[in-house]
Design a protein around this motif. Structure first.
Motif, mmCIF file in Angstrom:
data_model
loop_
_atom_site.group_PDB
_atom_site.id
_atom_site.type_symbol
_atom_site.label_atom_id
_atom_site.label_comp_id
_atom_site.label_asym_id
_atom_site.label_seq_id
_atom_site.Cartn_x
_atom_site.Cartn_y
_atom_site.Cartn_z
ATOM 1 N N SER A 23 0.841 -1.195 0.000
ATOM 2 C CA SER A 23 0.000 0.000 0.000
ATOM 3 C C SER A 23 0.879 1.249 0.000
ATOM 4 C CB SER A 23 -0.903 -0.010 1.234
ATOM 5 O OG SER A 23 -1.701 1.148 1.262
ATOM 6 N N THR A 24 0.289 2.382 -0.301
ATOM 7 C CA THR A 24 1.033 3.646 -0.275
ATOM 8 C C THR A 24 0.534 4.589 0.809
ATOM 9 O OG1 THR A 24 -0.451 4.581 -1.932
ATOM 10 C CG2 THR A 24 1.577 3.535 -2.734
ATOM 11 N N GLU A 25 -0.508 4.178 1.536
ATOM 12 C CA GLU A 25 -1.030 5.061 2.582
ATOM 13 C C GLU A 25 -1.703 4.267 3.700
ATOM 14 O OE1 GLU A 25 -5.306 6.283 0.667
ATOM 15 O OE2 GLU A 25 -3.550 7.416 0.018
ATOM 16 N N TRP A 26 -1.845 4.907 4.845
ATOM 17 C CA TRP A 26 -2.533 4.319 5.996
ATOM 18 C C TRP A 26 -4.023 4.270 5.711
ATOM 19 C CZ3 TRP A 26 -0.074 2.299 10.144
ATOM 20 C CH2 TRP A 26 1.275 2.612 10.300
ATOM 21 N N GLN A 27 -4.661 3.198 6.170
ATOM 22 C CA GLN A 27 -6.101 3.056 5.997
ATOM 23 C C GLN A 27 -6.751 2.930 7.367
ATOM 24 O OE1 GLN A 27 -6.386 -0.444 3.608
ATOM 25 N NE2 GLN A 27 -5.647 0.558 1.771
#
Length: 135
Positions: A23-27
């Protein structure tokens, strides 16, 4: 990997953020901790993520342990035998045990039995080839 807030001047959070490999970002996860906490230690297990300790809204260290199972459930587990500002955690290759240590103590969490062994209960032969040392 789990995220949250760990700054002493910030309020603890109840929500959980996850950073998945690739992934490229926090979810934001659709689960909440039972109480707001910050600066928890964590270790990944095949069936979920083990969360240990942390600080509550009053700045007190906590002994609670939780396991996030998938994205659907947070299980409350047996409490740690000690509280600590700094925890290091590592699981065994079989994931049956998690070694948790701080500046002065070591304990082992048995993931199958939901049970903690303190350093006074641990045999020097508990983990083949591992040496238990007193800090």
């Amino acid at each position: 990997m789990l995220g949250g807030v760990s700054y002493p001047d910030k309020m603890p959070l109840q929500n959980i953020e996850v950073f998945k490999l690739g992934s490229t970002e926090w979810q934001l996860c659709n689960l909440n901790l039972p109480i707001p906490l910050r600066a928890l230690s964590s270790v990944s297990l095949p069936e979920g993520i083990l969360l240990l300790g942390g600080y509550d809204s009053y700045g007190s260290l906590r002994r609670e342990c939780y396991k996030i199972v998938g994205s659907k459930e947070i299980k409350t587990l047996a409490q740690m035998p000690f509280v600590s500002q700094h925890l290091a955690c590592v699981s065994t290759p079989t994931f049956e045990e998690v070694y948790v240590l701080n500046e002065k103590q070591i304990c082992i969490y048995n993931t199958k039995k939901n049970y903690w062994y303190t350093s006074s209960q641990i045999s020097p032969h508990a983990a083949e080839g591992a040496a238990l040392v007193q800090f």
